[in-house]
Scaffold this active site. Structure first.
Site, PDB file in Angstrom:
ATOM      1  N   ASN A  43       9.978   9.708  -9.743  1.00 26.49           N
ATOM      2  CA  ASN A  43      10.477  10.973 -10.268  1.00 26.49           C
ATOM      3  C   ASN A  43       9.387  12.040 -10.168  1.00 26.49           C
ATOM      4  O   ASN A  43       8.196  11.752 -10.252  1.00 26.49           O
ATOM      5  CB  ASN A  43      10.998  10.826 -11.706  1.00 26.49           C
ATOM      6  CG  ASN A  43       9.964  10.399 -12.727  1.00 26.49           C
ATOM      7  OD1 ASN A  43       9.189   9.477 -12.484  1.00 26.49           O
ATOM      8  ND2 ASN A  43       9.967  11.047 -13.877  1.00 26.49           N
ATOM      9  N   VAL A  44       9.831  13.267  -9.936  1.00 30.22           N
ATOM     10  CA  VAL A  44       8.939  14.415  -9.824  1.00 30.22           C
ATOM     11  C   VAL A  44       9.540  15.517 -10.683  1.00 30.22           C
ATOM     12  O   VAL A  44      10.607  16.041 -10.364  1.00 30.22           O
ATOM     13  CB  VAL A  44       8.792  14.886  -8.361  1.00 30.22           C
ATOM     14  CG1 VAL A  44       7.906  16.120  -8.283  1.00 30.22           C
ATOM     15  CG2 VAL A  44       8.245  13.768  -7.483  1.00 30.22           C
ATOM     16  N   ASN A  46       9.473  19.232 -12.961  1.00 29.38           N
ATOM     17  CA  ASN A  46       9.115  20.617 -12.719  1.00 29.38           C
ATOM     18  C   ASN A  46       9.288  21.372 -14.026  1.00 29.38           C
ATOM     19  O   ASN A  46      10.155  21.023 -14.830  1.00 29.38           O
ATOM     20  CB  ASN A  46      10.031  21.201 -11.632  1.00 29.38           C
ATOM     21  CG  ASN A  46       9.550  22.537 -11.153  1.00 29.38           C
ATOM     22  OD1 ASN A  46       9.762  23.551 -11.806  1.00 29.38           O
ATOM     23  ND2 ASN A  46       8.912  22.550  -9.999  1.00 29.38           N
ATOM     24  N   CYS A  54      14.919  12.645  -9.301  1.00 36.83           N
ATOM     25  CA  CYS A  54      14.889  11.254  -9.749  1.00 36.83           C
ATOM     26  C   CYS A  54      14.302  10.325  -8.690  1.00 36.83           C
ATOM     27  O   CYS A  54      14.380  10.594  -7.487  1.00 36.83           O
ATOM     28  CB  CYS A  54      16.293  10.787 -10.085  1.00 36.83           C
ATOM     29  SG  CYS A  54      17.050  11.641 -11.476  1.00 36.83           S
ATOM     30  N   GLU A  56      15.343   7.301  -7.782  1.00 32.47           N
ATOM     31  CA  GLU A  56      16.342   6.657  -6.932  1.00 32.47           C
ATOM     32  C   GLU A  56      16.740   7.554  -5.761  1.00 32.47           C
ATOM     33  O   GLU A  56      16.814   7.101  -4.613  1.00 32.47           O
ATOM     34  CB  GLU A  56      17.597   6.303  -7.756  1.00 32.47           C
ATOM     35  CG  GLU A  56      17.339   5.333  -8.881  1.00 32.47           C
ATOM     36  CD  GLU A  56      16.991   5.989 -10.208  1.00 32.47           C
ATOM     37  OE1 GLU A  56      17.297   5.381 -11.248  1.00 32.47           O
ATOM     38  OE2 GLU A  56      16.426   7.110 -10.223  1.00 32.47           O
TER      39      GLU A  56
END
Length: 136
Positions: A43-44, A46, A54, A56
């Site tokens: 996950n990244v 912001n 996500c 996945e």
């Protein structure tokens, strides 16, 4: 072929790479394509929350980038960790469930349980009333 234990290990490794300064929830995913290749994602987040992504869907994007639109999902493992480093029982969110089904409704999906074990279900079982675009 990679077995589920291998994918689980890769998912844990991917979670440690997550960028989660806001929620502190680090999630990693590792998938195996029908072609037998493994891809990972994390996950990244912001500061503008909806812009984050996500784990996945990051893994699926990596697979599609590598294999093209013919990519088919065979299995995916998801691992999540809280701010204290403890493993958490987190299953794929609704958007990720829909994305998993797009590439393999019969794919194995495995994720942690509260007893540190792993649950395994088929992607279609996670979202039985999924969105299906009507044909014209």
């Amino acid at each position: 072929m990679h077995d589920l234990d291998f994918l689980r290990t890769l998912a844990v490794q991917a979670a440690h790479q997550a960028y989660a300064p806001y929620s502190k929830l680090r999630v990693g995913a590792a998938l195996r394509s029908a072609a037998g290749h493994a891809y990972t994602g994390c996950n990244v987040e912001n500061a503008s929350y909806p812009v984050g992504g996500c784990a996945e869907r990051a893994a699926i994007a990596a697979a599609v980038q590598a294999e093209g639109p013919g990519f088919r999902l065979q299995a995916i493992a998801v691992a999540a960790f809280g701010s204290d480093g403890a493993a958490l029982p987190v299953s794929p969110c609704g958007a990720c469930r829909q994305s998993l089904i797009e590439f393999g409704a019969d794919a194995a999906v495995t994720f942690r349980q509260s007893d540190d074990g792993w649950m395994e279900v088929k992607a279609g079982e996670l979202l039985p009333f999924r969105f299906i675009l009507p044909s014209r």
